[in-house]
Design a protein around this motif. Structure first.
Motif, mmCIF file in Angstrom:
data_model
loop_
_atom_site.group_PDB
_atom_site.id
_atom_site.type_symbol
_atom_site.label_atom_id
_atom_site.label_comp_id
_atom_site.label_asym_id
_atom_site.label_seq_id
_atom_site.Cartn_x
_atom_site.Cartn_y
_atom_site.Cartn_z
ATOM 1 N N GLN A 91 -3.525 4.142 -13.100
ATOM 2 C CA GLN A 91 -3.846 4.053 -11.674
ATOM 3 C C GLN A 91 -5.286 3.635 -11.404
ATOM 4 O OE1 GLN A 91 -2.168 6.508 -8.170
ATOM 5 N NE2 GLN A 91 -3.913 7.645 -8.910
ATOM 6 N N ASN B 29 -5.382 4.595 1.197
ATOM 7 C CA ASN B 29 -5.369 4.639 -0.263
ATOM 8 C C ASN B 29 -5.586 3.239 -0.826
ATOM 9 O OD1 ASN B 29 -2.504 3.722 0.023
ATOM 10 N ND2 ASN B 29 -2.171 5.866 0.562
ATOM 11 N N PHE B 30 -4.532 2.474 -1.012
ATOM 12 C CA PHE B 30 -4.684 1.144 -1.580
ATOM 13 C C PHE B 30 -4.868 0.052 -0.532
ATOM 14 C CE2 PHE B 30 -2.835 3.398 -5.155
ATOM 15 C CZ PHE B 30 -3.472 2.822 -6.251
ATOM 16 N N SER C 236 2.141 -2.215 -6.659
ATOM 17 C CA SER C 236 2.006 -0.992 -5.873
ATOM 18 C C SER C 236 1.712 0.175 -6.789
ATOM 19 C CB SER C 236 3.289 -0.732 -5.078
ATOM 20 O OG SER C 236 3.127 0.332 -4.150
ATOM 21 N N ASN C 237 1.455 1.318 -6.179
ATOM 22 C CA ASN C 237 1.198 2.520 -6.970
ATOM 23 C C ASN C 237 2.433 2.967 -7.732
ATOM 24 O OD1 ASN C 237 -0.298 5.117 -7.603
ATOM 25 N ND2 ASN C 237 1.423 5.918 -6.436
ATOM 26 N N ASN C 238 3.627 2.737 -7.164
ATOM 27 C CA ASN C 238 4.866 3.213 -7.788
ATOM 28 C C ASN C 238 5.990 2.202 -7.615
ATOM 29 O OD1 ASN C 238 6.519 3.977 -5.261
ATOM 30 N ND2 ASN C 238 4.551 4.971 -4.913
ATOM 31 N N PHE D 129 0.712 5.780 -1.231
ATOM 32 C CA PHE D 129 0.722 6.768 -2.308
ATOM 33 C C PHE D 129 1.814 7.742 -1.926
ATOM 34 C CE2 PHE D 129 -0.403 10.473 -4.730
ATOM 35 C CZ PHE D 129 -0.917 9.973 -5.908
ATOM 36 N N SER E 293 0.826 -1.204 0.000
ATOM 37 C CA SER E 293 0.000 0.000 0.000
ATOM 38 C C SER E 293 0.861 1.254 0.000
ATOM 39 C CB SER E 293 -0.932 0.003 1.219
ATOM 40 O OG SER E 293 -0.192 0.135 2.423
ATOM 41 N N LEU F 104 -5.489 0.023 -12.072
ATOM 42 C CA LEU F 104 -4.803 -0.730 -11.019
ATOM 43 C C LEU F 104 -5.737 -0.941 -9.832
ATOM 44 C CD1 LEU F 104 -2.068 -1.952 -10.033
ATOM 45 C CD2 LEU F 104 -1.609 0.278 -8.990
ATOM 46 N N ALA F 105 -6.359 0.133 -9.375
ATOM 47 C CA ALA F 105 -7.280 0.028 -8.247
ATOM 48 C C ALA F 105 -8.469 -0.856 -8.594
ATOM 49 C CB ALA F 105 -7.754 1.421 -7.828
ATOM 50 N N CYS G 209 2.770 -1.497 -11.600
ATOM 51 C CA CYS G 209 2.490 -0.209 -10.968
ATOM 52 C C CYS G 209 2.008 0.810 -11.993
ATOM 53 C CB CYS G 209 3.722 0.318 -10.241
ATOM 54 S SG CYS G 209 5.026 0.924 -11.339
ATOM 55 N N SER G 210 1.660 1.990 -11.492
ATOM 56 C CA SER G 210 1.197 3.090 -12.342
ATOM 57 C C SER G 210 2.289 4.115 -12.610
ATOM 58 C CB SER G 210 0.007 3.797 -11.686
ATOM 59 O OG SER G 210 -1.081 2.921 -11.518
#
Length: 228
Positions: A103, A176-177, A52-54, A27, A25, A106-107, A76-77
């Protein structure tokens, strides 16, 4: 008696193995379980797929996992940031695989996994390189791309507080995630700043019910900032 509290970070990640897929998780730093990631490095598992986001920045968190040569693939995004030099170096050298996912997709794909869906149709990515080779469909005059759920062996998430049943609450944007990742992994491990007595959390405030959490470990708040 249900008691999901782990006495240490290493105990919390027991069962982690080479080749595992891990959702993480966060951001930026908000909601990022830095201490759990450090425990993964100490554990020694490698050939990991990170979702993950990144792809990490600087010298901590996902970046530290990549620097330690523990990561085979990143989903990731945002793989590139100003300080994402460890990912950049390994990607340019052909030493790490990247699956780029918008993103929102992804979610949505993680949420689909947690909801038991077989697939979703999304307009994001249609007509771009990200849709190449994927099934598309026109629905009510709009074009969509078929995307499949993203599951994981483990989810490492960060929450504000939890109880021994694994019920979790979050702090603002740090939510967030984490909630959707908790639903999409076989084993969810949550690090929390505080473990409270059962019944102390307002049921209306619980975001992640304990049914989605396997282990909870308490980590003193602000340890990452203090170490920096």
């Amino acid at each position: 008696m249900i008691d999901k509290i782990s006495p240490s970070l290493q105990h919390a990640i027991a069962g982690l193995r080479d080749g595992a897929s891990i959702m993480i998780s966060g951001f930026g730093d908000a909601g990022a379980p830095h201490e759990l990631m450090e425990a993964v490095i100490e554990h020694g598992a490698s050939d990991l797929t990170i979702i993950s986001n990144n792809a990490g920045a600087g010298e901590t968190g996902i970046a530290a996992l990549i620097k330690a040569n523990r990561v085979r693939k990143v989903i990731c995004s945002f793989p590139r940031q100003a300080a994402s030099h460890h990912f950049d170096a390994r990607y340019r050298a052909g030493q790490i695989e990247l699956e780029l996912v918008p993103q929102g997709n992804l979610a949505a794909r993680i949420q689909a996994a947690g909801s038991g869906l077989g697939a979703i149709f999304t307009p994001t990515g249609y007509g771009t390189l990200l849709a190449e080779g994927k099934e598309t469909r026109e629905i009510d005059g709009r074009n969509y791309v078929l995307e499949y759920p993203i599951h994981a062996d483990f989810a490492l998430i960060k929450a504000r507080a939890g109880d021994r049943w694994g019920n979790l609450i979050y702090c603002k944007v740090a939510r967030n995630f984490g909630p959707i990742m908790a639903m999409a992994a076989k084993t969810t491990i949550a690090q929390v700043a505080e473990i409270v007595e059962l019944g102390a959390l307002d049921p209306e405030a619980v975001v992640t019910p304990g049914i989605f959490v396997n282990r909870v470990v308490q980590v003193a708040p602000l340890t990452v900032a203090a170490a920096a």
